[in-house]
Design an enzyme around this catalytic site. Structure first.
Site, PDB file in Angstrom:
ATOM      1  N   GLU A  89      48.888  10.381  51.127  1.00 15.99           N
ATOM      2  CA  GLU A  89      49.004   9.002  51.856  1.00 15.99           C
ATOM      3  C   GLU A  89      47.977   8.324  51.295  1.00 15.99           C
ATOM      4  O   GLU A  89      48.254   6.886  50.889  1.00 15.99           O
ATOM      5  CB  GLU A  89      48.900   9.326  53.266  1.00 15.99           C
ATOM      6  CG  GLU A  89      49.622  10.266  54.134  1.00 15.99           C
ATOM      7  CD  GLU A  89      49.368  11.625  53.864  1.00 15.99           C
ATOM      8  OE1 GLU A  89      48.920  12.251  53.113  1.00 15.99           O
ATOM      9  OE2 GLU A  89      49.665  12.383  55.088  1.00 15.99           O
ATOM     10  N   CYS A  95      43.292  10.813  56.773  1.00 14.16           N
ATOM     11  CA  CYS A  95      44.482   9.621  56.450  1.00 14.16           C
ATOM     12  C   CYS A  95      45.045   8.917  57.551  1.00 14.16           C
ATOM     13  O   CYS A  95      45.230   7.691  57.411  1.00 14.16           O
ATOM     14  CB  CYS A  95      45.942  10.447  55.898  1.00 14.16           C
ATOM     15  SG  CYS A  95      45.373  11.178  54.204  1.00 14.16           S
TER      16      CYS A  95
END
Ligand code: THU
Length: 127
Positions: free
Chosen positions: A54, A86
């Site tokens: 991500e 993330c």
């Protein structure tokens, strides 16, 4: 467009550098003007230097000059949701956006950044 984003996340997952965990992750983020940026996880023998998919996708997009993101897809073997670090980065760069998790069979789960990180710490807390 979501179908294209899902395909982009599943596709970049094949390029994951996951030689220690063997847990391959792909991510794809869509910008407000319809561009797609991809990222995979990149591990390191010094384990803590590992970069999640991500963050690879988002940092690549930011480095390319992007700042408005409208949705993110994460592709894994088992359709799990983004890690805590993330979630914080997604909140910082995207705010409240739809997030889709997809597994190897193509099963989809939908959530949002707010659902994943309620009561997030952000710039408003730095006063
Ligand atoms: N990983 C990601 O890429 N994204 C996440 O949200 C969870 C974890 C990666 C990091 C590491 O390479 C592997 O998955 C196992 O933790």
């Amino acid at each position: 467009m979501q179908k294209k984003l899902i395909e982009a996340a599943r596709d970049v997952r094949k390029r994951a550098y996951a030689k220690y965990s063997n847990f391959k992750v792909g991510a794809a983020v869509e910008t407000a003007d319809g561009k797609i940026y991809q990222g995979c996880n990149i591990e390191n023998a010094s384990y803590s230097l590992t970069q999640c998919a991500e963050r690879t996708a988002l940092y690549t997009a930011v480095a390319a000059g992007e700042s408005k993101f409208i949705q993110l897809v994460v592709a894994t073997e088992n359709g799990v949701s983004p890690c805590g670090a993330c979630r914080q980065v997604i909140w910082e760069l995207c705010g409240d956006i739809p997030i889709t998790m997809v597994d190897e069979q193509g099963n989809i789960k939908a959530t949002t950044s707010t659902e994943l990180l309620p009561a997030a710490f952000d710039e408003r807390d730095l006063t």
